[in-house]
Design an enzyme around this catalytic site. Structure first.
Site, PDB file in Angstrom:
ATOM      1  N   SER A   1       0.829  -1.217   0.000  1.00 15.78           N
ATOM      2  CA  SER A   1       0.000   0.000   0.000  1.00 15.78           C
ATOM      3  C   SER A   1       0.857   1.258   0.000  1.00 15.78           C
ATOM      4  O   SER A   1       0.618   2.188  -0.791  1.00 15.78           O
ATOM      5  CB  SER A   1      -0.959  -0.002   1.198  1.00 15.78           C
ATOM      6  OG  SER A   1      -0.252  -0.210   2.400  1.00 15.78           O
TER       7      SER A   1
ATOM      8  N   HIS B   1      -2.140  -8.806   2.068  1.00 16.87           N
ATOM      9  CA  HIS B   1      -1.787  -7.517   2.703  1.00 16.87           C
ATOM     10  C   HIS B   1      -2.934  -7.117   3.632  1.00 16.87           C
ATOM     11  O   HIS B   1      -3.267  -7.841   4.559  1.00 16.87           O
ATOM     12  CB  HIS B   1      -1.490  -6.506   1.580  1.00 16.87           C
ATOM     13  CG  HIS B   1      -0.899  -5.203   2.031  1.00 16.87           C
ATOM     14  ND1 HIS B   1      -0.208  -5.043   3.196  1.00 16.87           N
ATOM     15  CD2 HIS B   1      -0.894  -3.976   1.430  1.00 16.87           C
ATOM     16  CE1 HIS B   1       0.199  -3.785   3.310  1.00 16.87           C
ATOM     17  NE2 HIS B   1      -0.221  -3.113   2.254  1.00 16.87           N
TER      18      HIS B   1
ATOM     19  N   HIS C   1       5.613 -12.424   7.862  1.00 14.98           N
ATOM     20  CA  HIS C   1       5.840 -11.048   7.403  1.00 14.98           C
ATOM     21  C   HIS C   1       7.043 -11.025   6.480  1.00 14.98           C
ATOM     22  O   HIS C   1       7.980 -11.803   6.651  1.00 14.98           O
ATOM     23  CB  HIS C   1       6.076 -10.097   8.589  1.00 14.98           C
ATOM     24  CG  HIS C   1       5.837  -8.674   8.228  1.00 14.98           C
ATOM     25  ND1 HIS C   1       6.820  -7.874   7.694  1.00 14.98           N
ATOM     26  CD2 HIS C   1       4.716  -7.910   8.277  1.00 14.98           C
ATOM     27  CE1 HIS C   1       6.312  -6.678   7.447  1.00 14.98           C
ATOM     28  NE2 HIS C   1       5.031  -6.668   7.782  1.00 14.98           N
TER      29      HIS C   1
ATOM     30  N   ARG D   1       2.741  -4.068  16.785  1.00 16.78           N
ATOM     31  CA  ARG D   1       1.365  -3.592  16.580  1.00 16.78           C
ATOM     32  C   ARG D   1       0.381  -4.662  17.073  1.00 16.78           C
ATOM     33  O   ARG D   1      -0.711  -4.357  17.551  1.00 16.78           O
ATOM     34  CB  ARG D   1       1.129  -3.276  15.098  1.00 16.78           C
ATOM     35  CG  ARG D   1       2.068  -2.205  14.554  1.00 16.78           C
ATOM     36  CD  ARG D   1       1.945  -2.061  13.059  1.00 16.78           C
ATOM     37  NE  ARG D   1       2.278  -3.294  12.350  1.00 16.78           N
ATOM     38  CZ  ARG D   1       2.112  -3.487  11.043  1.00 16.78           C
ATOM     39  NH1 ARG D   1       1.617  -2.523  10.298  1.00 16.78           N
ATOM     40  NH2 ARG D   1       2.443  -4.639  10.482  1.00 16.78           N
TER      41      ARG D   1
ATOM     42  N   ASP E   1      -2.428  -8.036  11.690  1.00 14.95           N
ATOM     43  CA  ASP E   1      -3.776  -8.461  11.310  1.00 14.95           C
ATOM     44  C   ASP E   1      -4.321  -9.607  12.157  1.00 14.95           C
ATOM     45  O   ASP E   1      -5.517  -9.866  12.153  1.00 14.95           O
ATOM     46  CB  ASP E   1      -3.782  -8.863   9.827  1.00 14.95           C
ATOM     47  CG  ASP E   1      -3.487  -7.683   8.938  1.00 14.95           C
ATOM     48  OD1 ASP E   1      -4.122  -6.642   9.128  1.00 14.95           O
ATOM     49  OD2 ASP E   1      -2.606  -7.790   8.064  1.00 14.95           O
TER      50      ASP E   1
HETATM   51  N1  HAX Z   1       1.161 -19.534   6.728  1.00 21.35           N
HETATM   52  C1  HAX Z   1       1.636 -20.513   5.916  1.00 21.35           C
HETATM   53  N2  HAX Z   1       2.672 -20.360   5.094  1.00 21.35           N
HETATM   54  C2  HAX Z   1       3.291 -19.199   5.128  1.00 21.35           C
HETATM   55  C3  HAX Z   1       2.899 -18.149   5.962  1.00 21.35           C
HETATM   56  C4  HAX Z   1       1.775 -18.350   6.782  1.00 21.35           C
HETATM   57  N3  HAX Z   1       1.282 -17.385   7.557  1.00 21.35           N
HETATM   58  N4  HAX Z   1       3.719 -17.100   5.765  1.00 21.35           N
HETATM   59  C5  HAX Z   1       4.601 -17.481   4.821  1.00 21.35           C
HETATM   60  N5  HAX Z   1       4.335 -18.747   4.432  1.00 21.35           N
HETATM   61  C6  HAX Z   1       4.977 -19.487   3.350  1.00 21.35           C
HETATM   62  C7  HAX Z   1       4.832 -18.703   2.054  1.00 21.35           C
HETATM   63  O1  HAX Z   1       3.559 -18.907   1.470  1.00 21.35           O
HETATM   64  C8  HAX Z   1       5.976 -19.250   1.244  1.00 21.35           C
HETATM   65  O2  HAX Z   1       5.580 -20.512   0.739  1.00 21.35           O
HETATM   66  P1  HAX Z   1       5.998 -20.985  -0.751  1.00 21.35           P
HETATM   67  O3  HAX Z   1       7.477 -21.068  -0.709  1.00 21.35           O
HETATM   68  O4  HAX Z   1       5.294 -22.272  -0.891  1.00 21.35           O
HETATM   69  O5  HAX Z   1       5.501 -19.917  -1.675  1.00 21.35           O
HETATM   70  C9  HAX Z   1       7.046 -19.472   2.310  1.00 21.35           C
HETATM   71  O6  HAX Z   1       6.372 -19.561   3.565  1.00 21.35           O
HETATM   72  C10 HAX Z   1       8.068 -18.356   2.387  1.00 21.35           C
HETATM   73  O7  HAX Z   1       7.392 -17.133   2.569  1.00 21.35           O
HETATM   74  P2  HAX Z   1       8.070 -15.945   3.401  1.00 21.35           P
HETATM   75  O8  HAX Z   1       9.308 -15.549   2.682  1.00 21.35           O
HETATM   76  O9  HAX Z   1       8.184 -16.301   4.823  1.00 21.35           O
HETATM   77  O10 HAX Z   1       6.952 -14.812   3.321  1.00 21.35           O
HETATM   78  P3  HAX Z   1       6.748 -13.699   2.182  1.00 21.35           P
HETATM   79  O11 HAX Z   1       7.665 -12.585   2.471  1.00 21.35           O
HETATM   80  O12 HAX Z   1       6.803 -14.305   0.832  1.00 21.35           O
HETATM   81  O13 HAX Z   1       5.240 -13.277   2.436  1.00 21.35           O
HETATM   82  C11 HAX Z   1       3.381 -12.710   3.786  1.00 21.35           C
HETATM   83  C12 HAX Z   1       4.886 -12.498   3.563  1.00 21.35           C
HETATM   84  C13 HAX Z   1       2.919 -11.756   4.872  1.00 21.35           C
HETATM   85  C14 HAX Z   1       2.632 -12.390   2.486  1.00 21.35           C
HETATM   86  C15 HAX Z   1       3.141 -14.179   4.219  1.00 21.35           C
HETATM   87  O14 HAX Z   1       3.796 -14.397   5.449  1.00 21.35           O
HETATM   88  C16 HAX Z   1       1.683 -14.532   4.311  1.00 21.35           C
HETATM   89  O15 HAX Z   1       1.087 -14.923   3.302  1.00 21.35           O
HETATM   90  N6  HAX Z   1       1.063 -14.434   5.547  1.00 21.35           N
HETATM   91  C17 HAX Z   1      -0.336 -14.688   5.712  1.00 21.35           C
HETATM   92  C18 HAX Z   1      -1.158 -13.485   5.224  1.00 21.35           C
HETATM   93  C19 HAX Z   1      -0.972 -12.294   6.140  1.00 21.35           C
HETATM   94  O16 HAX Z   1      -1.064 -12.388   7.340  1.00 21.35           O
HETATM   95  N7  HAX Z   1      -0.740 -11.119   5.531  1.00 21.35           N
HETATM   96  C20 HAX Z   1      -0.615  -9.852   6.276  1.00 21.35           C
HETATM   97  C21 HAX Z   1       0.831  -9.411   6.444  1.00 21.35           C
HETATM   98  C22 HAX Z   1       0.957  -8.084   7.162  1.00 21.35           C
HETATM   99  C23 HAX Z   1       0.433  -7.023   6.288  1.00 21.35           C
HETATM  100  O17 HAX Z   1       0.967  -6.630   5.284  1.00 21.35           O
HETATM  101  N8  HAX Z   1      -0.707  -6.538   6.633  1.00 21.35           N
HETATM  102  O18 HAX Z   1      -1.317  -5.698   5.833  1.00 21.35           O
END
Ligand code: HAX
Length: 440
Positions: free
Chosen positions: A240, A270, A317, A326, A372
């Site tokens: 964002s 996000h 994250h 937070r 979140d």
């Molecule tokens: N549950 C299961 N698997 C997860 C995970 C979770 N909460 N978080 C990361 N992983 C997985 C990823 O999907 C990825 O898998 P693949 O290799 O199969 O693609 C692997 O672990 C490595 O990911 P990462 O490097 O740890 O995480 P990223 O930087 O790629 O992504 C995210 C960060 C926040 C998008 C991710 O942790 C996620 O999808 N979390 C769940 C959704 C969420 O809570 N989003 C809000 C984040 C905070 C925010 O921005 N708020 O607005």
């Protein structure tokens, strides 16, 4: 001119020579390298953005203008009888880097009241889109106000020089910020409360007035202030903030930029994650017939979700490597105001079991909860059970930080953003060249 604008103007004049010196004398100094993994991996860790509004340390969490969340909550002035500071004071802090006095906060508050009025056509837009997701309504309402921009006509008429572009941007930003609580509350009441709209009260502060227009009593005013402050900024690289900055870098005005920011926030990885957290918990609750699961039962739900290929919403994250402060700030609010809430018990239990499971699974780089994981439960407790709406609340808060960034981007003359792309062939050729070099 208001104290806020005068102070900001002085700060900008003092800051500019620093940026100019860095560009003129040290432009070639390397601040990092970029790997194939980063280019193909969402640019994680690539150091190529500059902001002084907030900084995210992976292990400490966010600092706003150098202050941690507990410091911000302790140092900023609070409304009489409130636990959480004025959002207006926080806006002052993000823009200037200074902790304002009560008098300075009052002045921002008065200015916000003067700028609050939402044009009638915006309500018409919202009425027409009432069947859409609240984020669609929010984004459309913001972009529909583009014709209110002071920046755009001035720029078109070539009335201002580059160094003064921040001034009409500041005016647009305050005008937009002042209207956001009204727009958010209108979306909520229109969509979920039969259009029973509650008027604002000019005596109330930004957060307090939002709570009033939502129709929710104390301590929801404090919760609103806390929520908007916590969600305001998380340095520049998240979707964002980066979208808002990127669009503004083309000198699109803040109405275009913030509408785009809202669209980026609407993704489930996000800002929509807070909605996904509540959906997931509700699903577990339904399966449990409303009872709190045992630890083993909860572990099983987490594993089932992971095994079905889903992420655990609210965990992980891209930058953080510890529990999000937070999350902690909201957890403390829950422990004080709603310790016996059923959903809070679920949230706490999920916190007890999930990090170990994510570590055992070995994929997520950060097994800890993010903002979140905790935010929806508090809204639910105070009657905002329509979780589609939660990301609108996030967006109102996030606008504060993104607008502060855009004003400073303009003040420091940051250029249009334009990173360079490569092709897959080029990457493979680089690998090939490196392999040849190793063989020789
Ligand atoms: N549950 C299961 N698997 C997860 C995970 C979770 N909460 N978080 C990361 N992983 C997985 C990823 O999907 C990825 O898998 P693949 O290799 O199969 O693609 C692997 O672990 C490595 O990911 P990462 O490097 O740890 O995480 P990223 O930087 O790629 O992504 C995210 C960060 C926040 C998008 C991710 O942790 C996620 O999808 N979390 C769940 C959704 C969420 O809570 N989003 C809000 C984040 C905070 C925010 O921005 N708020 O607005």
């Amino acid at each position: 001119m208001s104290i806020l604008k005068q102070t900001l103007s002085k700060k900008i004049d003092a800051w500019r020579p620093r940026t100019i010196k860095l560009i003129k004398e040290h432009a070639d100094l390397e601040i990092g390298k970029v790997t194939i993994g980063q280019a193909l991996g969402g640019m994680r860790g690539v150091k190529c953005l500059v902001t002084d509004i907030s900084y995210l340390d992976p292990f400490e969490g966010i600092r706003f203008r150098g202050y941690t969340i507990p410091e911000v909550l302790e140092k900023l002035p609070k409304p009489p009888g409130a636990e959480i500071p004025y959002v207006e004071g926080f806006i002052y802090l993000l823009l200037t880097g200074d902790i304002p006095t009560k008098k300075e906060v009052k002045e921002v508050m008065n200015e916000m009241v003067l700028r609050r009025n939402v044009p009638d056509y915006v309500y018409k837009v919202l009425d027409d889109l009432a069947e859409c997701h609240p984020m669609v309504m929010f984004s459309a309402a913001v972009v529909s106000m583009e014709k209110e921009s002071i920046f755009t006509p001035k720029y078109k008429k070539m009335e201002i020089g580059k160094m003064d572009l921040w001034d009409p941007t500041y005016e647009d930003s305050l005008n937009l910020l002042a209207k956001l609580p009204r727009i958010g509350a209108y979306i909520y009441r229109k969509k979920y409360k039969n259009g029973d709209i509650i008027p604002g009260d000019p005596k109330l502060d930004w957060g307090g007035n939002f709570a009033r227009m939502m129709g929710i009593g104390k301590p929801y005013d404090d919760l609103a202030r806390l929520y908007f402050i916590l969600h305001s900024d998380h340095e520049s690289g998240n979707v964002s903030a980066h979208t808002g900055h990127l669009v503004a870098s083309a000198l699109s005005d803040v109405y275009y930029s913030i509408s785009s920011m809202i669209n980026g926030l609407a993704g489930p990885l996000h800002g929509l994650a807070n909605e996904m957290v509540l959906r997931w918990i509700q699903d577990v609750m339904k399966k449990m017939g409303g009872k709190v699961p045992t630890k083993d039962e909860m572990k099983q739900f987490v594993w089932d979700t992971l095994k079905s290929g889903q992420v655990i919403p609210g965990y992980g994250h891209a930058v953080l490597r510890k529990t999000d402060p937070r999350y902690t700030a909201q957890r403390e609010f829950c422990l004080k105001h709603l310790p016996d809430d059923l959903i809070f018990k679920y949230v706490s239990l999920i916190y007890e079991v999930t990090p170990d499971i994510l570590i055992e699974q070995g994929k997520a780089k950060n097994p800890w909860p993010n903002v979140d994981a905790q935010s929806g439960v508090i809204q639910w407790h105070y009657g905002v059970t329509e979780y589609d709406f939660y990301t609108v609340l996030f967006g109102i808060g996030r606008s504060i930080g993104v607008l502060a960034n855009i004003i400073w981007d303009r003040a420091l003359g940051y250029p249009i953003e334009r990173p360079k792309s490569l092709t897959t062939d080029m990457l493979e050729e680089l690998v090939h060249q490196q392999e040849l070099a190793h063989q020789n």
